[in-house]
Design a protein around this motif. Structure first.
Motif, short mmCIF file in Angstrom:
data_model
loop_
_atom_site.label_atom_id
_atom_site.label_comp_id
_atom_site.label_asym_id
_atom_site.label_seq_id
_atom_site.Cartn_x
_atom_site.Cartn_y
_atom_site.Cartn_z
N UNK A 12 10.92 -7.11 -9.35
CA UNK A 12 10.75 -6.09 -8.29
C UNK A 12 9.51 -6.67 -7.31
N UNK A 13 9.25 -6.32 -6.25
CA UNK A 13 8.06 -6.73 -5.28
C UNK A 13 7.94 -5.51 -4.64
N UNK A 14 6.44 -5.33 -4.56
CA UNK A 14 6.10 -4.06 -3.68
C UNK A 14 5.39 -4.55 -2.11
N UNK A 15 5.94 -3.94 -1.34
CA UNK A 15 5.66 -4.47 0.21
C UNK A 15 4.48 -2.89 0.46
N UNK A 16 3.35 -3.36 1.09
CA UNK A 16 2.51 -2.26 1.70
C UNK A 16 2.36 -2.67 3.04
N UNK A 17 2.36 -1.44 3.82
CA UNK A 17 2.23 -1.60 5.16
C UNK A 17 0.89 -0.52 5.64
N UNK A 18 -0.05 -1.13 5.94
CA UNK A 18 -1.29 -0.46 6.31
C UNK A 18 -1.28 -0.31 7.76
N UNK A 19 -1.22 0.90 8.25
CA UNK A 19 -1.23 1.31 9.68
C UNK A 19 -2.32 1.93 10.35
N UNK A 20 -3.05 1.29 11.31
CA UNK A 20 -3.99 2.45 11.90
C UNK A 20 -3.71 2.28 13.50
N UNK A 21 -3.91 3.50 14.15
CA UNK A 21 -3.64 3.94 15.34
C UNK A 21 -3.40 5.42 15.85
N UNK A 22 -3.78 5.81 16.92
CA UNK A 22 -3.41 7.14 17.21
C UNK A 22 -3.07 7.12 18.65
N UNK A 23 -3.12 8.58 19.26
CA UNK A 23 -2.58 8.60 20.63
C UNK A 23 -3.57 7.77 21.37
N UNK A 24 -4.84 7.65 21.13
CA UNK A 24 -5.81 6.78 21.87
C UNK A 24 -5.96 5.20 21.74
#
Length: 221
Positions: free
Chosen positions: A106-118
């Motif tokens: 098995x492999x682990x995919x990580x998705x780190x996201x930054x952002x908002x309405x501005x």
């Protein structure tokens, strides 16, 4: 997570070690295990004990907001499954973990996201083996470029390049859900274009692209 894993993680923390750096790679891992064993430098805002608290309260049917090191709060989103976990790290950042079949392991995919309405959302994608050792992302995905969002029908290569150059610093949000191996890429910087650029680009833009997991890598559809 099993009691054994929790005790092992606690022992490693007490010893000042990072769980991801010890032992041989097992064949299988759960999203909860991956969250606890995520390398400290990748998720330094949440200590191992904070991550364990998130999981303990979730399993007690409580969405607990854990105080993090930034003096804010973090919490788990529903659902939490063996293959999927999503953490609201701060009001503007999320971490999604997805466990996928990879060869016979098995492999682990990580998705780190930054952002908002501005701020246009932007994501960082990483891959880990079942011991949470980071792998070379280029082995598993070719990240989209602005040109990938330009419709090929009705535009030649030169035109597509010119249109893509209107977004010199593209931001892309990647999302992956709990129910499939599909990874979606959304161009977010297009939302903040000027009027003139938007009028030229919008008729040719594809807002979203989809990847399919083949068992060895993500392929753009």
């Amino acid at each position: 997570m099993t009691a054994a894993v929790m005790l092992a993680a606690a022992a490693l923390v007490a010893a000042g070690e990072t769980p991801a750096t010890t032992g041989a790679a097992p064949d299988r891992i759960t999203a909860s295990d991956a969250l606890v064993r995520m390398p400290a430098q990748t998720l330094d805002i949440l200590s191992t004990s904070m991550r364990l608290d998130l999981l303990d309260y979730y399993r007690a049917d409580s969405i607990y907001r854990v105080p993090n090191v930034m003096e804010g709060f973090s919490w788990l989103h529903r659902p939490l499954t063996d293959d999927y976990a999503k953490v609201q790290v701060t009001p503007v950042t999320t971490l999604t973990l997805r466990v996928l079949p990879w060869k016979k392991k098995q492999i682990v995919v990580s998705v780190y996201t930054i952002g908002d309405s501005l701020q246009a959302a932007d994501s960082d994608i990483r891959f880990y083996d079942s011991s949470m050792r980071e792998l070379d992302a280029a082995r598993f995905i070719r990240l989209v470029t602005t040109e990938d969002f330009i419709e090929s029908e009705g535009t030649d290569r030169r035109t597509r390049k010119e249109l893509a150059e209107m977004i010199p610093f593209p931001t892309v949000e990647y999302t992956i859900g709990p129910d499939s191996g599909e990874l979606r890429a959304t161009l977010t910087s297009g939302t903040y274009l000027g009027k003139e650029e938007a009028e030229k680009l919008t008729p040719h833009l594809r807002k979203e692209r989809t990847y399919r997991w083949t068992g060895t890598r993500f392929e753009l559809q």
